[in-house]
Scaffold this motif. Structure first.
Motif, PDB file in Angstrom:
ATOM      1  N   PRO A  60      -2.741  -3.426   2.288  1.00  0.00           N
ATOM      2  CA  PRO A  60      -1.735  -2.388   2.552  1.00  0.00           C
ATOM      3  C   PRO A  60      -2.197  -0.991   2.147  1.00  0.00           C
ATOM      4  O   PRO A  60      -1.920  -0.010   2.846  1.00  0.00           O
ATOM      5  CB  PRO A  60      -0.529  -2.849   1.724  1.00  0.00           C
ATOM      6  CG  PRO A  60      -0.670  -4.341   1.690  1.00  0.00           C
ATOM      7  CD  PRO A  60      -2.142  -4.597   1.600  1.00  0.00           C
ATOM      8  N   TRP A  63      -4.352   0.524   4.882  1.00  0.00           N
ATOM      9  CA  TRP A  63      -3.552   1.048   5.984  1.00  0.00           C
ATOM     10  C   TRP A  63      -2.866   2.343   5.568  1.00  0.00           C
ATOM     11  O   TRP A  63      -2.718   3.268   6.372  1.00  0.00           O
ATOM     12  CB  TRP A  63      -2.517   0.017   6.429  1.00  0.00           C
ATOM     13  CG  TRP A  63      -3.101  -1.046   7.296  1.00  0.00           C
ATOM     14  CD1 TRP A  63      -3.447  -2.311   6.933  1.00  0.00           C
ATOM     15  CD2 TRP A  63      -3.418  -0.932   8.689  1.00  0.00           C
ATOM     16  NE1 TRP A  63      -3.967  -2.997   8.006  1.00  0.00           N
ATOM     17  CE2 TRP A  63      -3.963  -2.172   9.100  1.00  0.00           C
ATOM     18  CE3 TRP A  63      -3.300   0.092   9.626  1.00  0.00           C
ATOM     19  CZ2 TRP A  63      -4.381  -2.405  10.408  1.00  0.00           C
ATOM     20  CZ3 TRP A  63      -3.709  -0.144  10.927  1.00  0.00           C
ATOM     21  CH2 TRP A  63      -4.252  -1.377  11.310  1.00  0.00           C
ATOM     22  N   GLU A  64      -2.469   2.426   4.312  1.00  0.00           N
ATOM     23  CA  GLU A  64      -1.824   3.644   3.822  1.00  0.00           C
ATOM     24  C   GLU A  64      -2.777   4.833   3.912  1.00  0.00           C
ATOM     25  O   GLU A  64      -2.406   5.914   4.390  1.00  0.00           O
ATOM     26  CB  GLU A  64      -1.381   3.438   2.364  1.00  0.00           C
ATOM     27  CG  GLU A  64      -0.796   4.668   1.698  1.00  0.00           C
ATOM     28  CD  GLU A  64       0.632   4.941   2.120  1.00  0.00           C
ATOM     29  OE1 GLU A  64       1.151   5.999   1.719  1.00  0.00           O
ATOM     30  OE2 GLU A  64       1.222   4.135   2.847  1.00  0.00           O
ATOM     31  N   LYS A 391      -1.147  -6.664  11.360  1.00  0.00           N
ATOM     32  CA  LYS A 391      -1.196  -5.932  10.097  1.00  0.00           C
ATOM     33  C   LYS A 391      -0.629  -4.527  10.244  1.00  0.00           C
ATOM     34  O   LYS A 391      -0.052  -3.987   9.291  1.00  0.00           O
ATOM     35  CB  LYS A 391      -2.630  -5.893   9.578  1.00  0.00           C
ATOM     36  CG  LYS A 391      -3.129  -7.261   9.108  1.00  0.00           C
ATOM     37  CD  LYS A 391      -4.319  -7.148   8.181  1.00  0.00           C
ATOM     38  CE  LYS A 391      -4.662  -8.502   7.561  1.00  0.00           C
ATOM     39  NZ  LYS A 391      -5.705  -8.398   6.526  1.00  0.00           N
ATOM     40  N   TYR A 395       2.482  -3.272   7.996  1.00  0.00           N
ATOM     41  CA  TYR A 395       2.421  -2.038   7.198  1.00  0.00           C
ATOM     42  C   TYR A 395       3.612  -1.131   7.457  1.00  0.00           C
ATOM     43  O   TYR A 395       4.329  -0.737   6.533  1.00  0.00           O
ATOM     44  CB  TYR A 395       1.118  -1.287   7.494  1.00  0.00           C
ATOM     45  CG  TYR A 395       1.124   0.108   6.929  1.00  0.00           C
ATOM     46  CD1 TYR A 395       0.989   0.324   5.557  1.00  0.00           C
ATOM     47  CD2 TYR A 395       1.326   1.207   7.748  1.00  0.00           C
ATOM     48  CE1 TYR A 395       1.044   1.597   5.030  1.00  0.00           C
ATOM     49  CE2 TYR A 395       1.384   2.489   7.236  1.00  0.00           C
ATOM     50  CZ  TYR A 395       1.230   2.681   5.867  1.00  0.00           C
ATOM     51  OH  TYR A 395       1.301   3.936   5.350  1.00  0.00           O
ATOM     52  N   LYS A 399       6.854  -0.038   5.065  1.00  0.00           N
ATOM     53  CA  LYS A 399       7.001   1.377   4.705  1.00  0.00           C
ATOM     54  C   LYS A 399       8.318   1.960   5.195  1.00  0.00           C
ATOM     55  O   LYS A 399       8.687   3.063   4.812  1.00  0.00           O
ATOM     56  CB  LYS A 399       5.845   2.184   5.287  1.00  0.00           C
ATOM     57  CG  LYS A 399       4.509   1.909   4.632  1.00  0.00           C
ATOM     58  CD  LYS A 399       4.489   2.308   3.168  1.00  0.00           C
ATOM     59  CE  LYS A 399       4.606   3.799   3.005  1.00  0.00           C
ATOM     60  NZ  LYS A 399       4.468   4.212   1.585  1.00  0.00           N
TER      61      LYS A 399
END
Length: 401
Positions: A60, A63-64, A391, A395, A399
């Motif tokens: 994660p 991806w952030e 994914k 994510y 969020k």
């Protein structure tokens, strides 16, 4: 809306993986791939991209970092009037890039089929199949004609909608689908579409003024060239994008005018906000959402229905059209990447990003979105949604709480 939610952003082509920083622009970089060394665009610098296998292992926080490359600009409320929508250009990349042809922004023009280049294997002739690593040619899809959804829409069609956006100073149109949000069951504000409807590809940036209008013209007020109050033709209003995500592979490699190996990851997700602040979620408002079926066994997809608002001739962008096809076929552009899902549909630019639905255990599921189409408008292909797409949804879902 928490600060972490506001920070959720679309990926810039000048920013890539999560592990190494580019001190020149503050963006993230990672391992290079052969397909991402030269965009062909004036002034576009070579960039480094993570491989597909690396993206599949992203956590994660990776991806952030990828998403924070560029904060999406919220749409200007009231910007989209009927005249802007009518003048907006339809978007859908053609099969491939002719050798030596200059590139630019999205277009509805139909260039010749691709010839072999050093950037990616050449896509097949319109209506034909690509070749896998063993030299086997993919089959041609069975031709299907698009049909309009009757007015007024039945309630289950309200998950489909029209997407508006700007690339520079030009207005464009695409399509999208309200999808289920795993972290917010029953209260999703997520819309699935194509990457090329959200981002300019290699050397480009995120589009602006992105707005989703669910069940656009469901009452037929704008059909047949009629003029009407836009607010009445948009029963659920216009939902502006506040956040989104596209695949690093597409954003870092793609020429938005032409299909290529990057088209295998031409998917995107946006989170939208109710035009009435504090109102119900998008899913509650339209009365439903469509779950996404990742890694769907191809032999279990026995039929697929694709939806969208085609705006290129002979269509005018006012009707929700659909192709109900038999079992889709494969379209291989790069044997190292998942073959695309392909049907013999005559859709045109503007239906890009529209959802492709298949049945699983008696329930409608989203299995792809419209990405590219043949120059002769006889077939369309969408990405096969694998772990990378899964994914990305995981994510943005987490969020959006």
């Amino acid at each position: 809306m928490g600060a972490s939610v506001v920070a959720l952003t679309m990926a810039l082509a000048t920013a890539c993986g999560p592990d190494n920083s580019d001190t020149a622009n503050g963006a993230q970089t990672a391992a290079p791939t052969a397909a991402a060394t030269d965009s062909g665009k004036p002034g576009a610098a070579p960039i480094k991209l993570p491989t597909i296998d690396e993206i599949k292992t992203w956590k994660p926080e990776d991806w952030e970092k990828w998403a924070q490359a560029n904060v999406i600009t919220p749409a200007v409320k009231g910007y989209w009037d009927l005249q802007k929508i009518l003048k907006a250009k339809p978007v859908k990349p053609s099969p491939g890039k002719p050798t030596g042809q200059p590139t630019g922004g999205p277009t509805s023009a139909a260039p010749a089929p691709a010839q072999p280049t050093s950037q990616a294997p050449a896509p097949a002739q319109p209506g034909g199949g690509g070749q896998d690593g063993a030299g086997n040619t993919d089959p041609k899809p069975t031709p299907v004609q698009m049909k309009p959804v009757p007015h007024p829409f039945a309630k289950n069609f309200d998950v489909n909608g029209k997407l508006f956006f700007m690339d520079g100073n030009q207005e464009y149109v695409c399509s999208g689908t309200v999808i289920s949000d795993p972290a917010n069951p029953g209260k999703s504000n997520l819309v699935w579409t194509a990457s090329h409807c959200l981002h300019g590809g290699k050397g480009g940036k995120s589009h602006t003024n992105i707005v989703f209008a669910p069940a656009f013209n469901s009452n037929g007020l704008l059909s047949g060239g009629k003029q009407a109050d836009l607010a009445k033709a948009e029963p659920f209003g216009e939902w502006g994008a506040t956040a989104g995500i596209v695949s690093p592979t597409w954003a870092g490699e793609a020429d938005p005018e032409y299909g290529g190996a990057w088209s295998a990851y031409d998917f995107g997700i946006i989170r939208v906000a109710n035009p009435d602040a504090g109102g119900k979620s998008l899913e509650e408002t339209v009365g439903g959402s469509v779950p996404v079926w990742f890694n769907a066994p191809r032999d279990q997809i026995t039929a697929v229905s694709s939806y969208g608002y085609p705006a290129g001739k002979p269509f005018d962008g006012m009707e929700l059209e659909h192709c109900d096809a038999q079992k889709p076929v494969k379209y291989t552009i790069d044997p190292a990447r998942p073959p695309m899902v392909t049907t013999g549909c005559n859709g045109t630019g503007g239906d890009s990003g529209g959802g492709w639905f298949a049945m699983k255990d008696g329930k409608q599921m989203l299995v792809s979105d419209t990405s590219i189409g043949g120059n002769d408008n006889t077939w369309e292909s969408g990405p096969y949604l694998d772990d990378v797409a899964a994914k990305a949804l995981d994510y943005i879902s987490k969020k959006s709480k």
